[in-house]
Design an enzyme around this catalytic site. Structure first.
Site: not given
Length: 665
Positions: A403, A427, A425, A470
């Site tokens: 990232e 936050a 993919q 997630h």
């Protein structure tokens, strides 16, 4: 004079050999003057490169003038070899307007697009990924050029080093990564920095070529980099180059060198790059003592003239409006409304995003999309499904799990005039790219005028049973960072219009998309098929009312609307849409109208946007309030996985009680 170093001039001309000597002498004399000024208090700090000049000078002379170099603390020779005006350098170090950052940053923390130089930030390593972005731009444009980035041996321990080299290797980017191995990271010797014998050995692990040279030998540096650069222009690929040298002074002057064994200092003093090369040229009868005196006199005059101009510059005077105005690059694009009678299609949130992204790619041929699994697979949420067939893999790029490097590559693309989008993919994973976003992308324009044309898309939010890694709502982290714009649409129409506005804006935009809204049938809308964009920084009145106002965004809009309409309450709902900048006029209007306010957010309560809004309303609109400003948010815990725990965590179940408290106050 000592000639411990062995020089091989090969076929280099006398002109080139003497130019390299002058290139070494100029930064050495500037440094010696700066050390005097430091003791006099005329500059505040100095990172010395004495003894390391051959690397910066040799490398810069071996590259084309329009090839970007990403510098570190001790690369004064890059700036002098690129003929950066001395008065501007001196003004930079004195914190004056004539400097490159107008007093906002110091030493070599700046860039000069005119000279194709991009300076560092204090966090070691991020500049490497930016060089990768420039290298990617060279490949996309079919240019036979390379980018070059410096790092120290200490910086190779940073994750940014690994990520940048890994991405460059996977994508075959024409980037020369140069390690200046000078023995110490501040006071930490190399034996405590890495366990491999030589850092260049790491190149094999990335599947790239590696070379190790004597960084004090100006001819070896110049000839090796010249050869590598020519090869890389014809056959684009990354290369790792380790240059052995030594730091003869402290990390910065205040730290000193007491921790360095004297015998080590003595050894490297005999390998001084300037003195050895000067002795070689004299021995070869290419340079005389008279030549040396004349050149020293010339450079001394240049330094004094540059200092005279810098001294004459007035001290920086603070101008609050200018500080605020320079935060963002000007946005020349006006919102573009769709044709009034144009075709419309019923779309879900996810469809609107995909439609907007596709139209942005069609309008902006230099826009590059990057993210994990976004190419053939279409992304985990299928927003880019079919994009590879339309736009090709050069512009729709699968990325390694890097990232930080990908955000950095986006910044590098922007430096070369491209637009970039990076899809996190989830936050939650933006933590891995946090430094690049908040310390690099957000600050570049304010520091030295380089805009960052980058959109980072953030699938966010809970309610899907995805657990603590997630489901986080982390928008408050980014709204706390000046230099970013933060958008958070709640419906398909706004999602498309704001996404297209984000791509029109030449500044870094963080774009939040609630995952639970992607395929919700509850919010399907007929939206224009044509291209349109909305104004960033404007809230949207979702529902009018008189009894109270709910100010919210994202999923909060739907929680509020669902409850208020089910109970037939006379409550107004304001959708912020843009979290940075905020629409303070719309906030004031709804407060003045209803006199009662509930601020609803999915994020945890403490430190969230609701607290900032509550403080603003209490400070500026207190006389319009008939009740305390109330906040409603998720619990101050991580997001749980089990359905009942997640429902309890989220604020929707407490909305009725909180709104009743407000209305009955």
């Amino acid at each position: 004079m000592s000639t411990l170093l062995k020089f091989d001039k090969k076929r280099l001309s006398k002109k080139r050999l003497l130019a390299l000597y002058e290139g070494l002498l100029r930064p050495r004399m500037i440094e010696e003057k700066m050390l005097v000024l430091l003791r006099q208090g005329r500059i505040s700090k100095w990172f010395s490169g004495i003894g390391q000049e051959a690397i910066a000078v040799g490398i810069t002379n071996a590259l084309k003038e329009d090839e970007f170099i990403f510098t570190m603390h001790r690369n004064l020779g890059v700036f002098t070899s690129r003929n950066v005006p001395l008065e501007r350098l001196f003004a930079q170090w004195q914190g004056k307007n004539l400097g490159f950052t107008q007093g906002r940053d110091r030493s070599f923390h700046f860039g000069s697009p005119e000279h194709h130089i991009v300076g560092m930030i204090s966090h070691l390593g991020p500049q490497l990924a930016l060089a990768g972005g420039v290298g990617l731009a060279h490949k996309l444009e079919g240019e036979q050029k390379i980018a070059l980035a410096f790092t120290g041996e200490g910086g190779t321990s940073e994750g940014d080093f690994h990520e940048a080299l890994n991405v460059a290797a996977v994508w075959n980017l024409p980037v020369l990564f140069v390690i200046e191995n000078n023995g110490y990271g501040l006071s930490t010797p190399t034996s405590e920095q890495y366990a491999c014998k030589h850092l260049v050995d790491r190149a094999k692990g990335y599947g790239m070529e590696g070379h190790r040279i004597d960084g004090n030998n100006i001819l070896e540096v110049y000839q090796k980099v010249d050869k590598l650069a020519k090869s890389m222009r014809k056959n684009p690929r990354p290369i790792l180059l380790e240059c052995d040298t030594f730091r003869m002074r402290g990390h910065e002057e205040a730290s000193g060198t007491k921790y360095v064994p004297q015998e080590l200092m003595d050894h490297w003093a005999q390998k001084d790059p300037l003195h050895n090369y000067e002795a070689f040229l004299v021995e070869e009868k290419l340079l005389t003592e008279e030549d040396i005196k004349a050149l020293r006199k010339q450079i001394k005059t240049e330094i004094e003239e540059g200092l005279k101009v810098a001294y004459a510059e007035p001290t920086v005077q603070a101008n609050t409006q200018k500080e605020l105005d320079d935060l963002f690059a000007p946005n020349p694009y006006a919102p573009q409304l769709p044709p009034p009678n144009g075709p419309k299609t019923e779309k879900r949130f996810v469809d609107a995003l995909s439609d907007g992204l596709r139209q942005a790619m069609e309008k902006h041929p230099k826009l590059v999309l990057m993210g994990q699994d976004i190419a053939d697979y279409g992304g985990v949420f299928k927003i880019t499904e079919g994009f590879v067939e339309q736009f090709g893999k050069e512009r729709v790029r699968n990325t390694p799990l890097c990232e930080s490097a990908i955000v950095g590559a986006g910044i590098g693309l922007s430096i070369k005039g491209h637009k970039a989008m990076m899809e996190m993919q989830f936050a939650d994973f933006s933590t891995c790219g946090f430094n690049q976003i908040v310390n690099n992308a957000a600050k570049l324009h304010w520091r030295w005028g380089q805009n960052v044309d980058l959109v980072v898309r953030m699938p966010t939010g809970a309610g899907t049973g995805a657990g603590p890694y997630h489901s986080q709502s982390n928008e408050a982290w980014y709204t706390h960072t000046p230099g970013l714009k933060v958008l958070y649409p709640s419906n398909p129409y706004d999602a498309k219009g704001l996404l297209l506005a984000a791509f029109e804006d030449p500044n870094p935009v963080i774009f939040f998309e609630h995952k639970a809204l992607y395929r919700s049938r509850e919010i399907v809308q007929e939206i224009p098929d044509d291209y349109y964009s909305l104004e960033i920084g404007k809230a949207k009145l979702i529902r009018e009312g008189q009894a109270a106002s709910i100010i919210t965004y994202g999923m909060g809009v739907h929680w509020a609307k669902r409850y208020v309409e089910a109970q037939n309450l006379d409550v107004e709902i304001l959708d912020l849409r843009s979290l940075l900048p905020l629409d303070y006029e719309a906030i004031a209007a709804t407060v003045q109208k209803t006199n009662r306010v509930l601020i609803l957010q999915e994020d945890c309560l403490f430190g969230g946007i609701a607290g900032e809004l509550s403080a603003h309303i209490s400070e500026h609109l207190f006389e319009h309030l008939d009740a305390p400003v109330l906040r409603l948010a998720s619990l101050d815990t991580p997001v749980p996985f089990a359905a009942d725990l997640e429902r309890n965590f989220l604020p929707e179940s407490r909305l009725a009680q909180t709104l009743d408290r407000l209305l009955s106050y």
